[in-house]
Design a protein around this motif. Sequence first.
Motif, PDB file in Angstrom:
ATOM      1  N   LEU A 158      47.197  42.948  44.990  1.00 32.49           N
ATOM      2  CA  LEU A 158      47.909  44.140  44.517  1.00 32.49           C
ATOM      3  C   LEU A 158      48.536  44.832  45.716  1.00 32.49           C
ATOM      4  O   LEU A 158      47.831  45.256  46.637  1.00 32.49           O
ATOM      5  CB  LEU A 158      46.953  45.093  43.797  1.00 32.49           C
ATOM      6  N   SER A 159      49.851  44.968  45.697  1.00 35.30           N
ATOM      7  CA  SER A 159      50.553  45.605  46.811  1.00 35.30           C
ATOM      8  C   SER A 159      50.418  47.123  46.751  1.00 35.30           C
ATOM      9  O   SER A 159      49.995  47.703  45.747  1.00 35.30           O
ATOM     10  CB  SER A 159      52.032  45.216  46.787  1.00 35.30           C
ATOM     11  N   GLY A 160      50.829  47.756  47.846  1.00 37.77           N
ATOM     12  CA  GLY A 160      50.705  49.199  47.978  1.00 37.77           C
ATOM     13  C   GLY A 160      51.357  49.968  46.836  1.00 37.77           C
ATOM     14  O   GLY A 160      52.386  49.558  46.303  1.00 37.77           O
ATOM     15  N   TYR A 161      50.722  51.080  46.473  1.00 39.54           N
ATOM     16  CA  TYR A 161      51.204  52.009  45.449  1.00 39.54           C
ATOM     17  C   TYR A 161      51.194  51.438  44.035  1.00 39.54           C
ATOM     18  O   TYR A 161      51.742  52.053  43.117  1.00 39.54           O
ATOM     19  CB  TYR A 161      52.614  52.519  45.784  1.00 39.54           C
ATOM     20  N   THR A 162      50.567  50.284  43.842  1.00 43.85           N
ATOM     21  CA  THR A 162      50.388  49.791  42.480  1.00 43.85           C
ATOM     22  C   THR A 162      49.451  50.719  41.715  1.00 43.85           C
ATOM     23  O   THR A 162      48.483  51.235  42.278  1.00 43.85           O
ATOM     24  CB  THR A 162      49.828  48.355  42.494  1.00 43.85           C
ATOM     25  N   LYS A 163      49.733  50.929  40.426  1.00 41.67           N
ATOM     26  CA  LYS A 163      48.886  51.788  39.592  1.00 41.67           C
ATOM     27  C   LYS A 163      48.410  51.015  38.364  1.00 41.67           C
ATOM     28  O   LYS A 163      49.206  50.360  37.690  1.00 41.67           O
ATOM     29  CB  LYS A 163      49.658  53.028  39.141  1.00 41.67           C
ATOM     30  N   LEU A 164      47.113  51.095  38.114  1.00 42.81           N
ATOM     31  CA  LEU A 164      46.515  50.484  36.928  1.00 42.81           C
ATOM     32  C   LEU A 164      45.887  51.571  36.077  1.00 42.81           C
ATOM     33  O   LEU A 164      45.172  52.443  36.593  1.00 42.81           O
ATOM     34  CB  LEU A 164      45.431  49.466  37.308  1.00 42.81           C
ATOM     35  N   GLY A 165      46.121  51.510  34.777  1.00 42.71           N
ATOM     36  CA  GLY A 165      45.476  52.427  33.855  1.00 42.71           C
ATOM     37  C   GLY A 165      44.059  51.966  33.557  1.00 42.71           C
ATOM     38  O   GLY A 165      43.243  51.801  34.461  1.00 42.71           O
ATOM     39  N   ASN A 166      43.757  51.707  32.285  1.00 39.74           N
ATOM     40  CA  ASN A 166      42.412  51.327  31.860  1.00 39.74           C
ATOM     41  C   ASN A 166      42.410  49.967  31.172  1.00 39.74           C
ATOM     42  O   ASN A 166      43.358  49.616  30.457  1.00 39.74           O
ATOM     43  CB  ASN A 166      41.853  52.366  30.884  1.00 39.74           C
ATOM     44  N   CYS A 167      41.357  49.206  31.401  1.00 38.68           N
ATOM     45  CA  CYS A 167      41.080  47.973  30.659  1.00 38.68           C
ATOM     46  C   CYS A 167      42.165  46.919  30.820  1.00 38.68           C
ATOM     47  O   CYS A 167      42.442  46.152  29.881  1.00 38.68           O
ATOM     48  CB  CYS A 167      40.863  48.272  29.178  1.00 38.68           C
ATOM     49  N   ASN A 168      42.783  46.852  31.964  1.00 37.94           N
ATOM     50  CA  ASN A 168      43.728  45.767  32.229  1.00 37.94           C
ATOM     51  C   ASN A 168      42.988  44.544  32.761  1.00 37.94           C
ATOM     52  O   ASN A 168      41.967  44.672  33.437  1.00 37.94           O
ATOM     53  CB  ASN A 168      44.775  46.219  33.248  1.00 37.94           C
ATOM     54  N   MET A 169      43.507  43.386  32.463  1.00 38.92           N
ATOM     55  CA  MET A 169      42.945  42.134  32.970  1.00 38.92           C
ATOM     56  C   MET A 169      44.039  41.399  33.724  1.00 38.92           C
ATOM     57  O   MET A 169      45.103  41.100  33.159  1.00 38.92           O
ATOM     58  CB  MET A 169      42.437  41.254  31.829  1.00 38.92           C
ATOM     59  N   ILE A 170      43.796  41.106  35.001  1.00 36.48           N
ATOM     60  CA  ILE A 170      44.793  40.425  35.830  1.00 36.48           C
ATOM     61  C   ILE A 170      44.256  39.045  36.189  1.00 36.48           C
ATOM     62  O   ILE A 170      43.244  38.902  36.873  1.00 36.48           O
ATOM     63  CB  ILE A 170      45.112  41.241  37.096  1.00 36.48           C
ATOM     64  N   GLY A 171      44.948  38.006  35.702  1.00 33.19           N
ATOM     65  CA  GLY A 171      44.506  36.640  35.895  1.00 33.19           C
ATOM     66  C   GLY A 171      44.585  36.188  37.339  1.00 33.19           C
ATOM     67  O   GLY A 171      45.344  36.734  38.152  1.00 33.19           O
ATOM     68  N   MET A 172      43.837  35.159  37.660  1.00 33.27           N
ATOM     69  CA  MET A 172      43.696  34.703  39.036  1.00 33.27           C
ATOM     70  C   MET A 172      45.043  34.308  39.638  1.00 33.27           C
ATOM     71  O   MET A 172      45.952  33.842  38.957  1.00 33.27           O
ATOM     72  CB  MET A 172      42.708  33.546  39.132  1.00 33.27           C
ATOM     73  N   CYS A 173      45.145  34.556  40.933  1.00 27.60           N
ATOM     74  CA  CYS A 173      46.312  34.207  41.744  1.00 27.60           C
ATOM     75  C   CYS A 173      47.564  34.990  41.373  1.00 27.60           C
ATOM     76  O   CYS A 173      48.671  34.613  41.767  1.00 27.60           O
ATOM     77  CB  CYS A 173      46.605  32.709  41.683  1.00 27.60           C
TER      78      CYS A 173
END
Length: 214
Positions: A158-173
């Motif tokens: 995740l690069s700088g200033y990225t924002k995630l809310g709630n309950c996100n799923m980010i797959g590998m790689c």
Amino acid sequence: MMRDLYIVGSGGLGRGLVDALIHDNGDHINEEFNNIFFVDDNTTGEYINGIKVRYNIEDLINITSKCLVINALGEPQIREKIQKKLNTNPHFEFPNYIDSDVKLYNNVQLGKGNIITRGAVLSTNINIGDFNLIHFNSTIGHDVIMNDYNCIYPLVSLSGYTKLGNCNMIGMCSSSLPQSVLNDYVRVGANSLILGEYASNITIVGTPAERIDR
């Protein structure tokens, strides 16, 4: 008196945490504990890797002794659902688990109940909420904001200033470009590039990542 530690979920994530806590001399949680037990609805009463599955979820929720609980469920919405049940018991404390191999720079703020596994690197001025999972060898750039119940799978960047809310799923790689935004309940397929802002309750895949029908 030291408290017992309960690992909710005896799958791969839970078993890995137990092995690290028992066999690795690093300080993974900042709390002293006595015995370790698993909690699992499907294997109650069994021994897994030498550790007893002492309770199912409902029985654990009803205990009245003070204890430490780590939610080791790796799917965001299941993790959230079970955690909301666990939060109803005032005797539970939810420590952060941070593997001894994790690199945290200064000015990283963590809520409670987070799991950060081996090889992860977190830069500076990061704000992380509660009950997130950051898995093997992922990197979290400077000024990232992450709310609750997000699951970051191995080798995510995740690069700088990225924002995630709630309950996100980010797959590998997968990776994000700076200032990208995932709102809530976004599922990101493996090897995807997160670019821009994405609405809630969608699945995205590809380079750049685009919405697909579930």
